[in-house]
Write an enzyme that holds these catalytic residues in place. Structure first.
Site, PDB file in Angstrom:
ATOM      1  N   THR A 297      -1.832   7.245  -0.254  1.00 56.64           N
ATOM      2  CA  THR A 297      -3.123   6.966  -0.909  1.00 56.64           C
ATOM      3  C   THR A 297      -3.780   5.677  -0.408  1.00 56.64           C
ATOM      4  OG1 THR A 297      -2.089   5.683  -2.666  1.00 56.64           O
ATOM      5  CG2 THR A 297      -2.307   8.060  -3.029  1.00 56.64           C
TER       6      THR A 297
ATOM      7  N   ASP B 275       4.940  -4.445   9.993  1.00 55.44           N
ATOM      8  CA  ASP B 275       5.937  -3.787  10.853  1.00 55.44           C
ATOM      9  C   ASP B 275       6.052  -4.503  12.195  1.00 55.44           C
ATOM     10  OD1 ASP B 275       6.496  -1.930   8.933  1.00 55.44           O
ATOM     11  OD2 ASP B 275       5.400  -0.280   9.881  1.00 55.44           O
TER      12      ASP B 275
ATOM     13  N   ARG C  65       0.838  -1.208   0.000  1.00 60.42           N
ATOM     14  CA  ARG C  65       0.000   0.000   0.000  1.00 60.42           C
ATOM     15  C   ARG C  65       0.867   1.249   0.000  1.00 60.42           C
ATOM     16  NH1 ARG C  65      -4.976   0.340   4.030  1.00 60.42           N
ATOM     17  NH2 ARG C  65      -3.369   1.196   5.363  1.00 60.42           N
TER      18      ARG C  65
ATOM     19  N   ASP D 266       0.191  -1.733  12.115  1.00 57.15           N
ATOM     20  CA  ASP D 266       0.742  -2.265  10.859  1.00 57.15           C
ATOM     21  C   ASP D 266       1.280  -3.663  11.117  1.00 57.15           C
ATOM     22  OD1 ASP D 266       2.700  -2.913   8.760  1.00 57.15           O
ATOM     23  OD2 ASP D 266       2.257  -0.899   8.043  1.00 57.15           O
TER      24      ASP D 266
HETATM   25  C1  PRP Z   1      -0.998  -4.482   4.597  1.00 60.53           C
HETATM   26  C2  PRP Z   1      -1.694  -5.808   4.794  1.00 60.53           C
HETATM   27  C3  PRP Z   1      -2.504  -5.954   3.549  1.00 60.53           C
HETATM   28  C4  PRP Z   1      -2.880  -4.537   3.234  1.00 60.53           C
HETATM   29  C5  PRP Z   1      -4.310  -4.326   3.621  1.00 60.53           C
HETATM   30  O1  PRP Z   1       0.096  -4.641   3.760  1.00 60.53           O
HETATM   31  O2  PRP Z   1      -0.807  -6.872   5.003  1.00 60.53           O
HETATM   32  O3  PRP Z   1      -1.792  -6.529   2.469  1.00 60.53           O
HETATM   33  O4  PRP Z   1      -2.028  -3.689   4.011  1.00 60.53           O
HETATM   34  O5  PRP Z   1      -4.752  -3.076   3.266  1.00 60.53           O
HETATM   35  P1  PRP Z   1      -5.891  -2.840   2.196  1.00 60.53           P
HETATM   36  O6  PRP Z   1      -7.008  -3.774   2.533  1.00 60.53           O
HETATM   37  O7  PRP Z   1      -6.261  -1.399   2.426  1.00 60.53           O
HETATM   38  O8  PRP Z   1      -5.329  -3.070   0.841  1.00 60.53           O
HETATM   39  P2  PRP Z   1       1.074  -3.445   3.361  1.00 60.53           P
HETATM   40  O9  PRP Z   1       0.613  -2.814   2.095  1.00 60.53           O
HETATM   41  O10 PRP Z   1       1.237  -2.522   4.548  1.00 60.53           O
HETATM   42  O11 PRP Z   1       2.418  -4.173   3.033  1.00 60.53           O
HETATM   43  P3  PRP Z   1       3.353  -5.147   3.906  1.00 60.53           P
HETATM   44  O12 PRP Z   1       2.619  -6.440   4.050  1.00 60.53           O
HETATM   45  O13 PRP Z   1       4.574  -5.258   3.059  1.00 60.53           O
HETATM   46  O14 PRP Z   1       3.615  -4.502   5.226  1.00 60.53           O
HETATM   47  N1  URA Z   2      -2.479  -2.766   6.957  1.00 62.41           N
HETATM   48  C1  URA Z   2      -2.116  -3.022   8.229  1.00 62.41           C
HETATM   49  O1  URA Z   2      -1.074  -3.660   8.473  1.00 62.41           O
HETATM   50  N2  URA Z   2      -2.901  -2.583   9.213  1.00 62.41           N
HETATM   51  C2  URA Z   2      -4.038  -1.876   9.004  1.00 62.41           C
HETATM   52  O2  URA Z   2      -4.723  -1.503   9.958  1.00 62.41           O
HETATM   53  C3  URA Z   2      -4.394  -1.612   7.659  1.00 62.41           C
HETATM   54  C4  URA Z   2      -3.604  -2.078   6.661  1.00 62.41           C
END
Ligand code: PRP
Ligand code: URA
Length: 206
Positions: free
Chosen positions: A107, A201, A103, A198
């Site tokens: 945005t 993280d 993400r 997150d």
């Molecule tokens: C997080 C999570 C999902 C996404 C959900 O990943 O693991 O993939 O956000 O959000 P959405 O429903 O609004 O699309 P992120 O994009 O933070 O990446 P990461 O797994 O690399 O931390």
């Molecule tokens: N991705 C995350 O890891 N946490 C949230 O709350 C939303 C998106």
């Protein structure tokens, strides 16, 4: 649209510790494993079985074993990696495909950066991602697995939001979703409330 929410005191216990901001990455990883194991069991409750004649030490009987339908689990990188091992532990024959989505921090729109999938036609496919927030990542991943031949892929997450479930239902009507907790809403930055922050993280200490 079938939304299945884990209903078990152990699931509630694990989720509460995952949410707790004082939980450190090592414990967070263990808890992620445990809740994903419960989800792996729950989301596969409808797998077909077939009869198998065996003998116990006492007598003959007919038991049931899993029918030979290939299973594929597809984590959305990176946080989805924290849910893979329970599936491979209880289904040693499972195939693993990968979809990389991230993400944008301003945005909240997911950008694709990786895809490695086997042919999915005729296989039972589980897309796994801990957080279903706006639903953009999940909807994108479901489209990708369908382009690779999956029919009726199941979505498995740990925390979902009403907005995320609605988005998946809009783009992929009828998708079965398994979640451990269905939360209240998204905040202005598209994080789930109360949520757990997150996931990636917290899993990897970044
Ligand atoms: C997080 C999570 C999902 C996404 C959900 O990943 O693991 O993939 O956000 O959000 P959405 O429903 O609004 O699309 P992120 O994009 O933070 O990446 P990461 O797994 O690399 O931390
Ligand atoms: N991705 C995350 O890891 N946490 C949230 O709350 C939303 C998106």
């Amino acid at each position: 649209m079938p939304l299945h929410i884990l209903d078990h005191p152990l699931a509630a216990h694990i989720i509460t510790h995952l949410r707790d901001k004082t939980t450190k990455p090592a414990t967070f990883r263990t808890l992620a494993y445990q809740i994903s194991l419960l989800l792996a069991i729950e989301s596969t409750a409808d797998l077909p079985t077939e009869d198998k004649a065996i003998e116990t030490p006492l007598e003959k009987m007919t038991g049931q074993v899993l029918a030979h339908q290939p299973l594929v689990v597809v984590p959305i990188l990176r946080a989805g990696l924290g849910m893979v091992q329970p599936f491979t532990d209880i289904f040693p024959e499972v195939t693993v495909g990968y979809i990389g989505l991230e993400r944008d921090h301003t945005t909240a729109v997911a950008r694709s950066y990786y895809c490695k999938l086997p042919q999915l036609a005729g296989k039972r496919v589980f897309v796994i991602d801990p957080m279903l927030a706006t639903g953009g990542s999940a909807a994108n991943a479901l489209s990708v697995v369908k382009q690779h031949g999956a029919t009726n892929p199941t979505l498995v997450c740990i925390v979902s939001s009403p907005e995320g479930v609605a988005e998946v239902e809009k783009v992929h009507p009828g998708t079965t979703i398994h979640t451990a907790a269905h939360d209240r809403a998204l905040n202005a930055k598209k994080y789930i409330l109360p949520g757990l922050g997150d996931f990636g993280d917290r899993l990897y200490g970044t």
